[in-house]
Scaffold this active site. Structure first.
Site, PDB file in Angstrom:
ATOM      1  N   GLU A  53       0.690  -1.432  -0.047  1.00 37.60           N
ATOM      2  CA  GLU A  53      -0.035  -0.100  -0.090  1.00 37.60           C
ATOM      3  C   GLU A  53       0.681   1.139  -0.159  1.00 37.60           C
ATOM      4  OE1 GLU A  53      -0.614  -2.524   1.623  1.00 37.60           O
ATOM      5  OE2 GLU A  53      -2.874  -3.172   0.822  1.00 37.60           O
ATOM      6  N   GLN A  80      -7.508  -1.728  -1.429  1.00 36.85           N
ATOM      7  CA  GLN A  80      -8.398  -2.748  -1.565  1.00 36.85           C
ATOM      8  C   GLN A  80      -9.602  -2.432  -0.321  1.00 36.85           C
ATOM      9  OE1 GLN A  80      -7.808  -7.048  -1.347  1.00 36.85           O
ATOM     10  NE2 GLN A  80      -7.670  -6.737  -3.621  1.00 36.85           N
ATOM     11  N   PHE A  92      -6.934  -0.870   5.149  1.00 40.49           N
ATOM     12  CA  PHE A  92      -5.519  -1.054   4.787  1.00 40.49           C
ATOM     13  C   PHE A  92      -4.736   0.311   4.614  1.00 40.49           C
ATOM     14  CE2 PHE A  92      -7.460  -5.297   3.063  1.00 40.49           C
ATOM     15  CZ  PHE A  92      -7.810  -5.774   4.135  1.00 40.49           C
ATOM     16  N   HIS A  98     -12.411  -4.913   8.139  1.00 40.45           N
ATOM     17  CA  HIS A  98     -13.050  -4.512   6.874  1.00 40.45           C
ATOM     18  C   HIS A  98     -14.356  -3.761   7.047  1.00 40.45           C
ATOM     19  CE1 HIS A  98     -10.618  -8.269   5.927  1.00 40.45           C
ATOM     20  NE2 HIS A  98     -10.922  -8.002   4.833  1.00 40.45           N
TER      21      HIS A  98
HETATM   22  C1  LIG Z   1      -2.345  -4.817   3.890  1.00 41.44           C
HETATM   23  C2  LIG Z   1      -3.274  -5.615   3.192  1.00 41.44           C
HETATM   24  N1  LIG Z   1      -3.580  -5.352   1.964  1.00 41.44           N
HETATM   25  C3  LIG Z   1      -4.617  -6.089   1.276  1.00 41.44           C
HETATM   26  C4  LIG Z   1      -5.091  -7.065   1.820  1.00 41.44           C
HETATM   27  C5  LIG Z   1      -6.133  -7.871   1.010  1.00 41.44           C
HETATM   28  N2  LIG Z   1      -6.009  -9.298   0.965  1.00 41.44           N
HETATM   29  C6  LIG Z   1      -6.325 -10.215   1.734  1.00 41.44           C
HETATM   30  S1  LIG Z   1      -5.736 -11.622   1.555  1.00 41.44           S
HETATM   31  C7  LIG Z   1      -4.737 -11.084   0.195  1.00 41.44           C
HETATM   32  C8  LIG Z   1      -3.774 -11.819  -0.798  1.00 41.44           C
HETATM   33  C9  LIG Z   1      -2.764 -12.415   0.186  1.00 41.44           C
HETATM   34  O1  LIG Z   1      -1.604 -13.308  -0.418  1.00 41.44           O
HETATM   35  P1  LIG Z   1      -0.658 -13.877   0.189  1.00 41.44           P
HETATM   36  O2  LIG Z   1      -0.044 -12.901   1.276  1.00 41.44           O
HETATM   37  O3  LIG Z   1       0.207 -14.437  -0.439  1.00 41.44           O
HETATM   38  O4  LIG Z   1      -1.477 -15.138   1.074  1.00 41.44           O
HETATM   39  P2  LIG Z   1      -2.610 -16.034   0.580  1.00 41.44           P
HETATM   40  O5  LIG Z   1      -4.000 -15.592   0.778  1.00 41.44           O
HETATM   41  O6  LIG Z   1      -2.060 -16.504  -0.730  1.00 41.44           O
HETATM   42  O7  LIG Z   1      -2.532 -17.392   1.476  1.00 41.44           O
HETATM   43  C10 LIG Z   1      -5.172  -9.580   0.082  1.00 41.44           C
HETATM   44  C11 LIG Z   1      -4.577  -8.661  -1.217  1.00 41.44           C
HETATM   45  C12 LIG Z   1      -4.939  -7.282   3.372  1.00 41.44           C
HETATM   46  N3  LIG Z   1      -5.511  -8.103   4.032  1.00 41.44           N
HETATM   47  N4  LIG Z   1      -4.094  -6.544   3.812  1.00 41.44           N
END
Ligand SMILES: Cc1ncc(C[n+]2csc(CCOP(=O)(O)OP(=O)(O)O)c2C)c(N)n1
Lengths: 326, 325
Positions: free
Chosen positions: A60, A82, A86, A129
């Protein structure tokens, strides 16, 4: 005029602005091929390509910083965070880098950019959220803050934000994304930033609100219909700058004020308006100003807790009665 | 393949099955509208929390994230309490305040996740630093996705951990996608483990769908951390079989790719080994499944029968002074 939802109106605003002005770009997580977590950018990647619709990693701070760099170079980026919850991860880039740029360069450099973020509660999102962080940014000199309450407004206000030469944070109440529907003109229109919207005129009470609370205020008004009251309902649209003129004109007429907002009560927008009114219009006030807002706790998850937490139409009705009966 | 006693092998198998069967129940409850908000499942990734947590002691502290359901269970949250947490009930660790796996316990050594990805990494570094300052041989383990490793908190946390050589194991679950974003769009390097070196400690990349690979890598990292050798980053290569959350159809994940990874399912692989090596007979396996099923029946029943917290409890626990309103 087709009836569309708020999220569709937001998408259309970006699409039309990108068609109108080549310098407009979109940047954020999952905004490209996927079309965004809430589908607000659906189709833009396909239409404008990867140089104008940019997917980012989960970064971010970089999203805001890169948008600022682009803005300095003459682009008009629309950055998506998103979830508003965040936005804190990009806080420094907003408050110390973006917001101050014009000031510290004495107008030589500036940041014509928008940061969009779905905000507020009502969808069982829990602590992370559901937040309404507009107060943090309204307190930061150098950024404008908008919270639309309808599909029509969202389109016109977002267009204004994209065309504005200063940074604008655009909080989109996600509760309204698919609930708020309007007949939205297909042609170009802009709603000026810093102008409130008087949704209903009245003489007895000024009910001042914004965002998803506009809808709760409307249903409160329906409940109050049987009573012989004349209530002026004002949707601020812009939190910063505040439309003092419209607020003052209304209060001079009604002499009673209820402020309704979903953010925490303490130091929320209502606190600022109440302070302004007591400084500027003290002699016009017949009763104390009443705020309807969320308590000073995080936004809880479990349905009864969230229900308790969120300001509701009964609270608005009660507040109106309180100023009437004072 | 390490020479593990049968009891230990079956324990690992049990924990992986428990994770999967627990999540299957959640999927059902979600479809019945009983879980509000997002539901993020770890299907196909179960070997990672199971193989890593297997090395931990009660006094160690973990910071799991949204696809680490197994870690919560192994670290000691009883299924019924975790189930109650996920249904937003009064009897869950957060008493309905926070959602899904956002559950913590000081006694059990679980730092509760927030949704803010990677934000718990510096916190885990702080926990590990506390162990070091106090001269204790406990360790901290921080879980995160490859997506989260692109946030500043990851880099700041690793840098601190490297400087102070804190007893921290960083477990990256590289499942190829961060929501819809494929790993090639998340970073310009092949492996998150490369990042460890620039912070002064070792990073390894292993097959996260191989319980033995996970178990072995963790064994080494834990031993090093307990003996003052500082942090290790273990990158577990895996794949997100389901969508980002239950509402996501994940059309962006190519069908062939998904199919290929389904063939590498960590539970099926482990089961094949166990049966072929004579560690797991049909009746033993049935026994494990039956036991888990009835524990889950009980957990769901407990959670469903548990009350929601009363609304006005929303005001409690903001400060020490308002523990009771
Ligand atoms: C700081 C932040 N930005 C965006 C999000 C939205 N978000 C939740 S899970 C996710 C993907 C996470 O990917 P990863 O860290 O690889 O874990 P995975 O879900 O693949 O297990 C996103 C973009 C968030 N929770 N926190």
């Amino acid at each position: 005029m087709p009836e569309i939802t708020m999220v569709e109106a937001i998408r259309l605003a970006m699409k039309e602005e990108m068609e109108r002005d080549e310098s407009v770009m979109v940047i954020g997580e999952d905004v490209g091929m996927y079309g965004g977590a809430f589908r607000a950018t659906e189709g833009l990647y396909q239409q404008f390509g990867p140089n104008r619709v940019v997917d980012t990693p989960i970064s971010e701070s970089a999203i805001v910083g890169v948008a600022l760099g682009l803005a300095i170079m003459g682009f008009r980026p629309v950055a998506e965070i998103q979830f508003a919850d965040f936005i804190s991860c990009g806080f420094d880039q907003i408050v110390n880098q973006t917001a101050t740029l014009r000031y510290r360069t004495a107008g030589d450099m500036f940041a014509p950019m928008v940061i969009r973020a779905p905000s507020a509660a009502g969808v069982h999102g829990g602590l992370y959220h559901s937040q309404s962080p507009e107060g943090w940014f309204a307190h930061t000199p150098g950024v404008k803050v908008i919270v639309p309450s309808s599909a029509y407004d969202a389109k016109g206000l977002l267009k204004a934000a994209i065309r504005d030469d200063d940074p604008v944070i655009f909080f989109e109440p996600k509760y309204l994304y698919r609930r708020a529907k309007d007949d939205v003109p297909e042609d170009d229109y802009v709603i000026p930033i810093g102008k409130a919207n008087v949704l209903q005129e009245g003489d007895d009470v000024s009910l001042i609100t914004y965002g998803s609370m506009v809808h709760h205020c409307r249903s409160a008004l329906e409940k109050l219909e049987a009573e012989d009251l004349s209530i002026e309902l004002i949707d601020l649209r812009s939190i910063m700058p505040l439309d003092k003129e419209t607020i003052y004109a209304s209060v001079k007429k009604t002499n009673r004020v209820v402020l309704a907002y979903e953010d925490h009560k303490t130091l929320g927008i209502g606190a600022e308006i109440a302070a302004l009114l007591s400084e500027e219009l003290f002699e016009y006030l017949d009763t104390p100003i009443v705020r309807v807002a969320a308590p000073d706790t995080p936004v809880p998850y479990s349905p009864p807790l969230e229900e308790f937490y969120l300001p509701k139409e009964e609270d608005i009705v009660k507040a109106v009665h309180k100023v009437i009966e004072y | 393949m390490p020479a593990l006693p049968k009891k230990k092998l079956l324990r690992l198998y049990h924990d992986m099955m428990l994770t999967r069967m627990f999540e299957d129940r959640l999927s059902k409850l979600y479809r019945q509208g009983k879980i509000l908000g997002g539901l993020y499942l770890s299907t196909g990734q179960e070997a990672i929390p199971v193989g890593t947590c297997a090395h931990l002691r009660e006094d160690d502290v973990i910071s799991p994230v949204h696809r680490d359901l197994g870690a919560f269970l192994i670290k000691g949250i009883e299924p019924r309490f975790l189930m109650a947490q996920i249904l937003g009930k009064e009897t869950g660790p957060s008493k309905g305040r926070d959602s899904f796996l956002h559950a913590g316990s000081k006694r059990l050594g679980i730092i509760p996740p927030t949704s803010i990805l990677a934000s718990t990494i510096p916190i885990a570094a702080g926990v590990a630093f506390a162990f070091k300052v106090r001269g204790e041989d406990s360790i901290a383990v921080s879980y995160f996705g490859e997506g989260g490793s692109n946030r500043g908190d990851f880099h700041e946390g690793l840098n601190f951990a490297g400087i102070h050589k804190v007893p921290l194991v960083l477990v990256c679950e590289n499942n190829k996608y961060a929501y819809s974003t494929p790993v090639e769009k998340e970073m310009a390097i092949c492996c998150v483990s490369y990042r460890a070196e620039s912070y002064g400690f070792e990073g390894v990349t292993i097959d996260g769908n191989d319980i033995f690979a996970v178990y072995d890598a963790m064994e080494k990292a834990v031993e090093k951390a307990r003996n003052g050798g500082g942090p290790t980053l273990i990158e577990c290569m895996t794949y997100r079989i389901k969508g980002h959350s239950e509402h996501d159809e994940a059309k962006y994940q190519p069908a062939e790719e998904k199919e290929e990874w389904k063939q590498k399912d960590p539970i099926a692989r482990f089961k094949k080994f166990l049966t072929e090596s004579g560690h797991l007979g049909e009746s033993e396996e049935q026994d494990i499944i039956d036991k888990i099923a009835s524990a889950l029946d009980e957990a769901v029943k407990f959670a469903e029968e548990s009350p929601f917290p009363p609304g006005e409890d929303a005001l409690k626990h903001v400060f020490a002074t308002n523990e009771e309103p």
